[in-house]
Scaffold this active site. Structure first.
Site, PDB file in Angstrom:
ATOM      1  N   TRP A   4      92.163 -68.031 -33.708  1.00 12.20           N
ATOM      2  CA  TRP A   4      93.412 -68.482 -33.083  1.00 12.20           C
ATOM      3  C   TRP A   4      93.107 -69.620 -32.125  1.00 12.20           C
ATOM      4  O   TRP A   4      92.060 -69.631 -31.468  1.00 12.20           O
ATOM      5  CB  TRP A   4      94.064 -67.336 -32.307  1.00 12.20           C
ATOM      6  CG  TRP A   4      95.239 -66.714 -32.999  1.00 12.20           C
ATOM      7  CD1 TRP A   4      96.558 -66.979 -32.757  1.00 12.20           C
ATOM      8  CD2 TRP A   4      95.239 -65.723 -34.027  1.00 12.20           C
ATOM      9  NE1 TRP A   4      97.357 -66.217 -33.578  1.00 12.20           N
ATOM     10  CE2 TRP A   4      96.570 -65.437 -34.368  1.00 12.20           C
ATOM     11  CE3 TRP A   4      94.224 -65.046 -34.713  1.00 12.20           C
ATOM     12  CZ2 TRP A   4      96.929 -64.513 -35.348  1.00 12.20           C
ATOM     13  CZ3 TRP A   4      94.579 -64.125 -35.690  1.00 12.20           C
ATOM     14  CH2 TRP A   4      95.921 -63.871 -35.992  1.00 12.20           C
ATOM     15  N   TRP A  13      94.573 -71.166 -29.046  1.00  2.32           N
ATOM     16  CA  TRP A  13      94.317 -71.132 -27.596  1.00  2.32           C
ATOM     17  C   TRP A  13      93.374 -69.993 -27.237  1.00  2.32           C
ATOM     18  O   TRP A  13      92.696 -70.052 -26.213  1.00  2.32           O
ATOM     19  CB  TRP A  13      95.580 -71.211 -26.754  1.00  2.32           C
ATOM     20  CG  TRP A  13      96.578 -70.075 -26.749  1.00  2.32           C
ATOM     21  CD1 TRP A  13      96.828 -69.191 -27.729  1.00  2.32           C
ATOM     22  CD2 TRP A  13      97.483 -69.752 -25.677  1.00  2.32           C
ATOM     23  NE1 TRP A  13      97.843 -68.338 -27.344  1.00  2.32           N
ATOM     24  CE2 TRP A  13      98.272 -68.651 -26.097  1.00  2.32           C
ATOM     25  CE3 TRP A  13      97.733 -70.279 -24.411  1.00  2.32           C
ATOM     26  CZ2 TRP A  13      99.265 -68.083 -25.295  1.00  2.32           C
ATOM     27  CZ3 TRP A  13      98.728 -69.710 -23.616  1.00  2.32           C
ATOM     28  CH2 TRP A  13      99.479 -68.632 -24.055  1.00  2.32           C
ATOM     29  N   ASP A  14      93.276 -68.984 -28.098  1.00  3.65           N
ATOM     30  CA  ASP A  14      92.257 -67.953 -27.865  1.00  3.65           C
ATOM     31  C   ASP A  14      90.871 -68.590 -27.849  1.00  3.65           C
ATOM     32  O   ASP A  14      90.056 -68.315 -26.967  1.00  3.65           O
ATOM     33  CB  ASP A  14      92.301 -66.884 -28.967  1.00  3.65           C
ATOM     34  CG  ASP A  14      93.563 -66.046 -28.903  1.00  3.65           C
ATOM     35  OD1 ASP A  14      94.628 -66.560 -29.284  1.00  3.65           O
ATOM     36  OD2 ASP A  14      93.489 -64.887 -28.460  1.00  3.65           O
ATOM     37  N   TYR A  23      95.996 -58.566 -41.826  1.00  3.90           N
ATOM     38  CA  TYR A  23      96.960 -59.389 -41.061  1.00  3.90           C
ATOM     39  C   TYR A  23      98.104 -59.876 -41.944  1.00  3.90           C
ATOM     40  O   TYR A  23      97.908 -60.266 -43.090  1.00  3.90           O
ATOM     41  CB  TYR A  23      96.241 -60.607 -40.440  1.00  3.90           C
ATOM     42  CG  TYR A  23      97.173 -61.426 -39.575  1.00  3.90           C
ATOM     43  CD1 TYR A  23      97.485 -61.003 -38.288  1.00  3.90           C
ATOM     44  CD2 TYR A  23      97.761 -62.599 -40.058  1.00  3.90           C
ATOM     45  CE1 TYR A  23      98.357 -61.734 -37.488  1.00  3.90           C
ATOM     46  CE2 TYR A  23      98.633 -63.342 -39.260  1.00  3.90           C
ATOM     47  CZ  TYR A  23      98.923 -62.902 -37.984  1.00  3.90           C
ATOM     48  OH  TYR A  23      99.784 -63.616 -37.193  1.00  3.90           O
ATOM     49  N   GLY A  46     102.884 -69.297 -28.251  1.00  2.00           N
ATOM     50  CA  GLY A  46     101.860 -68.308 -27.917  1.00  2.00           C
ATOM     51  C   GLY A  46     102.443 -67.107 -27.196  1.00  2.00           C
ATOM     52  O   GLY A  46     101.749 -66.139 -26.935  1.00  2.00           O
ATOM     53  N   ASP A  82     105.165 -64.859 -27.999  1.00  5.05           N
ATOM     54  CA  ASP A  82     106.053 -64.609 -29.136  1.00  5.05           C
ATOM     55  C   ASP A  82     107.448 -64.087 -28.813  1.00  5.05           C
ATOM     56  O   ASP A  82     108.439 -64.659 -29.218  1.00  5.05           O
ATOM     57  CB  ASP A  82     105.387 -63.629 -30.105  1.00  5.05           C
ATOM     58  CG  ASP A  82     103.986 -64.062 -30.539  1.00  5.05           C
ATOM     59  OD1 ASP A  82     103.492 -65.091 -30.061  1.00  5.05           O
ATOM     60  OD2 ASP A  82     103.391 -63.367 -31.364  1.00  5.05           O
ATOM     61  N   ARG A 142     105.070 -53.989 -29.322  1.00 11.39           N
ATOM     62  CA  ARG A 142     105.108 -55.191 -30.173  1.00 11.39           C
ATOM     63  C   ARG A 142     106.535 -55.711 -30.322  1.00 11.39           C
ATOM     64  O   ARG A 142     107.496 -55.012 -30.011  1.00 11.39           O
ATOM     65  CB  ARG A 142     104.544 -54.840 -31.567  1.00 11.39           C
ATOM     66  CG  ARG A 142     103.063 -54.520 -31.594  1.00 11.39           C
ATOM     67  CD  ARG A 142     102.178 -55.717 -31.399  1.00 11.39           C
ATOM     68  NE  ARG A 142     102.410 -56.752 -32.397  1.00 11.39           N
ATOM     69  CZ  ARG A 142     101.831 -57.962 -32.369  1.00 11.39           C
ATOM     70  NH1 ARG A 142     100.972 -58.269 -31.409  1.00 11.39           N
ATOM     71  NH2 ARG A 142     102.094 -58.873 -33.285  1.00 11.39           N
ATOM     72  N   TYR A 173     104.659 -56.507 -25.004  1.00 14.40           N
ATOM     73  CA  TYR A 173     104.089 -57.826 -25.348  1.00 14.40           C
ATOM     74  C   TYR A 173     104.433 -58.892 -24.299  1.00 14.40           C
ATOM     75  O   TYR A 173     103.969 -58.804 -23.181  1.00 14.40           O
ATOM     76  CB  TYR A 173     104.580 -58.172 -26.761  1.00 14.40           C
ATOM     77  CG  TYR A 173     103.629 -59.015 -27.599  1.00 14.40           C
ATOM     78  CD1 TYR A 173     102.267 -58.862 -27.549  1.00 14.40           C
ATOM     79  CD2 TYR A 173     104.138 -59.971 -28.470  1.00 14.40           C
ATOM     80  CE1 TYR A 173     101.426 -59.641 -28.348  1.00 14.40           C
ATOM     81  CE2 TYR A 173     103.309 -60.747 -29.278  1.00 14.40           C
ATOM     82  CZ  TYR A 173     101.958 -60.575 -29.214  1.00 14.40           C
ATOM     83  OH  TYR A 173     101.141 -61.343 -30.003  1.00 14.40           O
ATOM     84  N   TRP A 174     105.284 -59.860 -24.609  1.00 16.07           N
ATOM     85  CA  TRP A 174     105.562 -60.935 -23.638  1.00 16.07           C
ATOM     86  C   TRP A 174     106.854 -60.723 -22.863  1.00 16.07           C
ATOM     87  O   TRP A 174     107.397 -61.652 -22.286  1.00 16.07           O
ATOM     88  CB  TRP A 174     105.574 -62.288 -24.348  1.00 16.07           C
ATOM     89  CG  TRP A 174     104.192 -62.722 -24.748  1.00 16.07           C
ATOM     90  CD1 TRP A 174     103.588 -62.554 -25.961  1.00 16.07           C
ATOM     91  CD2 TRP A 174     103.204 -63.372 -23.925  1.00 16.07           C
ATOM     92  NE1 TRP A 174     102.305 -63.053 -25.945  1.00 16.07           N
ATOM     93  CE2 TRP A 174     102.034 -63.565 -24.707  1.00 16.07           C
ATOM     94  CE3 TRP A 174     103.183 -63.805 -22.586  1.00 16.07           C
ATOM     95  CZ2 TRP A 174     100.880 -64.182 -24.217  1.00 16.07           C
ATOM     96  CZ3 TRP A 174     102.029 -64.416 -22.096  1.00 16.07           C
ATOM     97  CH2 TRP A 174     100.905 -64.594 -22.902  1.00 16.07           C
ATOM     98  N   GLU A 195      94.386 -56.369 -24.339  1.00 19.57           N
ATOM     99  CA  GLU A 195      95.105 -57.622 -24.615  1.00 19.57           C
ATOM    100  C   GLU A 195      96.054 -57.943 -23.464  1.00 19.57           C
ATOM    101  O   GLU A 195      96.136 -59.089 -23.016  1.00 19.57           O
ATOM    102  CB  GLU A 195      95.880 -57.474 -25.937  1.00 19.57           C
ATOM    103  CG  GLU A 195      96.571 -58.748 -26.396  1.00 19.57           C
ATOM    104  CD  GLU A 195      97.330 -58.559 -27.707  1.00 19.57           C
ATOM    105  OE1 GLU A 195      97.375 -57.412 -28.222  1.00 19.57           O
ATOM    106  OE2 GLU A 195      97.881 -59.552 -28.210  1.00 19.57           O
TER     107      GLU A 195
HETATM  108  C1  DGY Z   1     100.891 -62.391 -34.012  1.00 19.69           C
HETATM  109  O1  DGY Z   1     100.697 -62.274 -35.225  1.00 19.69           O
HETATM  110  O2  DGY Z   1     101.296 -61.466 -33.298  1.00 19.69           O
HETATM  111  C2  DGY Z   1     100.549 -63.624 -33.353  1.00 19.69           C
HETATM  112  O3  DGY Z   1     100.929 -63.636 -32.019  1.00 19.69           O
HETATM  113  C3  DGY Z   1     101.046 -64.843 -34.053  1.00 19.69           C
HETATM  114  O4  DGY Z   1     100.347 -65.892 -33.492  1.00 19.69           O
END
Ligand code: DGY
Length: 428
Positions: free
Chosen positions: A33, A35-36, A81, A161, A163, A196, A349-350, A393
């Site tokens: 990824w 920015w990771d 994924y 970034g 989400d 999520r 998450y965000w 995370e």
């Molecule tokens: C994800 O798959 O959750 C990622 O954040 C996409 O970049």
């Protein structure tokens, strides 16, 4: 304790290193990824400068001919994924990848690594990376700011970034998801679904990927017709800082023409950020370029102005007042969204959790404008979170519980570069 955590952080980076590039964590994010990798390079720089350079070099191998550096590089197929390379449909590129970018932290990381390694060999590596980074920044200033407003838009929440930030709820509402069809998410088999994004979010994410794929990821088509095109304070501030870092490197390398171009971008962004200033909230918020409306909430990105070199009291004083208001409500700074906002969720998450990399950038900026005690609060809280819950995370801002993926690369990297007490004291 700290030595033990130093070793644990290093071992996570080494385990997640798949040979010249690092995955964020096994299972949930099995690819490289964007920015990771930039943050990861800062962690590597503390024990292997070679590996730090290499992390950015492998990231830039995925650069598209137009300058765009994708947010995911699918170096090998991994069924754990979704959505994988076939869903993105990005053909004829240097390697299978996603079709949009992610916040450009890499130039800032490269300057940092170069400060630690000014050997002649490092200078040669810097020269090569400099050209690629400049081209990428130019892509942002044109593809994602086609009107030259001085603010940078995202065409997908994944590009930001961040989400499922509540700021995207309104701008994504009108996206037509009727042709998304059925699909199987993989993220919720790795992580508790309550941490999520929801299915409605994923439907919109996939509809936007469908749009990009149908338009061959063409920046002009995206800027003109993509149903989601929102100017983002995080993207804008991170690019502004990265432009300044690239300018310092241009001067170091005697790249005069590039320096002039960078100075123009910096000046344009310095004035453009007024578009993101929300008078009602007295904070920087998103600005939806489709509807012409501003976001109604404060996120952790609202605190990135100092990181971008903005010190104007008109912006900074209200920002510090918001900082103190939020700091008085949570145990651990900085929640990704305002706890006073109705959309705030501390574990999703965000939409509320604390992220180490945001803490790192916010604290760096605060330190640079002389806000040492607030910067120290950020660092102390991040240290306490990692000591309590390990290299998660993200974290719950009230309980400090870890969430999302575990053994996470960027959390380990910022521990090594910034948080650990075994590093030089006093560095924000
Ligand atoms: C994800 O798959 O959750 C990622 O954040 C996409 O970049």
């Amino acid at each position: 304790m700290s030595l033990h955590l130093d070793e644990a952080a290093r071992s996570i980076l080494e385990t997640n290193d798949l040979g010249g590039y690092t995955i964020p964590t096994k299972g949930l994010y099995p690819y490289q990824w964007n920015w990771d990798s930039a943050f990861v390079s800062l962690g590597f720089a503390r024990f292997s400068l070679e590996r730090a350079w290499q992390e950015i070099e492998t990231l830039m191998e995925g650069q598209w001919p137009d300058g765009m550096v994708p947010h995911i590089l699918f170096r090998k197929d991994d069924p754990s994924y979704f959505p994988g390379p076939s869903v993105w449909g990005t053909h004829g590129k240097p390697m299978p990848s996603s079709g949009h970018s992610q916040p450009p932290v890499a130039a800032t990381a490269v300057r940092h690594i170069y400060e630690l390694d000014k050997s002649p060999a490092a200078r040669e590596r810097l020269k090569v990376l400099f050209r690629k980074l400049l081209k990428w920044h130019r892509w942002f200033h044109t593809a994602r700011d086609p009107q030259g407003l001085g603010v940078i838009a995202v065409m997908h929440p994944w590009e930001s970034g961040r989400d499922n930030l509540p700021d995207w709820d309104e701008p994504t509402k009108q996206i037509d998801t009727s042709s998304v069809g059925t699909y199987q998410r993989k993220d919720t088999s790795h992580v508790d679904p309550t941490m999520r994004p929801k299915k409605a979010d994923y439907d919109r994410y996939l509809a936007l990927v469908q749009f990009g794929r149908e338009h061959n990821w063409d920046p002009y088509a995206i800027a003109t017709n993509c149903p989601f095109f929102v100017a983002d304070p995080a993207m804008t501030f991170i690019l502004l800082r990265a432009d300044r870092d690239l300018l310092a490197l241009a001067k170091e390398l005697g790249e005069d023409e590039a320096a002039t171009e960078l100075e123009e971008w910096i000046a344009r962004t310095e004035s453009g950020i007024s578009i993101l200033w929300n008078e009602d909230l007295q904070a920087f918020t998103v600005f939806d370029l489709r509807s012409g409306t501003k976001g109604d909430g404060i996120s952790s990105a609202s605190f990135l102005a100092p990181y971008a070199g903005i010190s104007n009291p008109q912006y900074i004083e209200p920002m510090l007042a918001h900082f103190d208001r939020i700091a008085s409500q949570v145990t651990y700074m900085m929640p990704s969204y305002d706890p006073d906002h109705e959309a705030f969720e501390p574990m999703r998450y965000w939409r509320g959790p604390v992220w180490g990399i945001l803490n790192y950038m916010i604290a760096k900026g605060l330190g640079e404008i002389g806000e040492d005690s607030r910067a120290a609060r950020m660092r102390d809280d991040t240290a306490a979170l990692i000591a309590k819950s390990g290299f998660a995370e993200y974290f719950n801002p009230f309980t400090g519980d870890g969430a999302g993926g575990s053994s996470f690369s960027w959390t380990s990297a910022i521990w090594l570069d910034w948080v650990t007490p075994t590093r030089t004291a006093g560095e924000a």
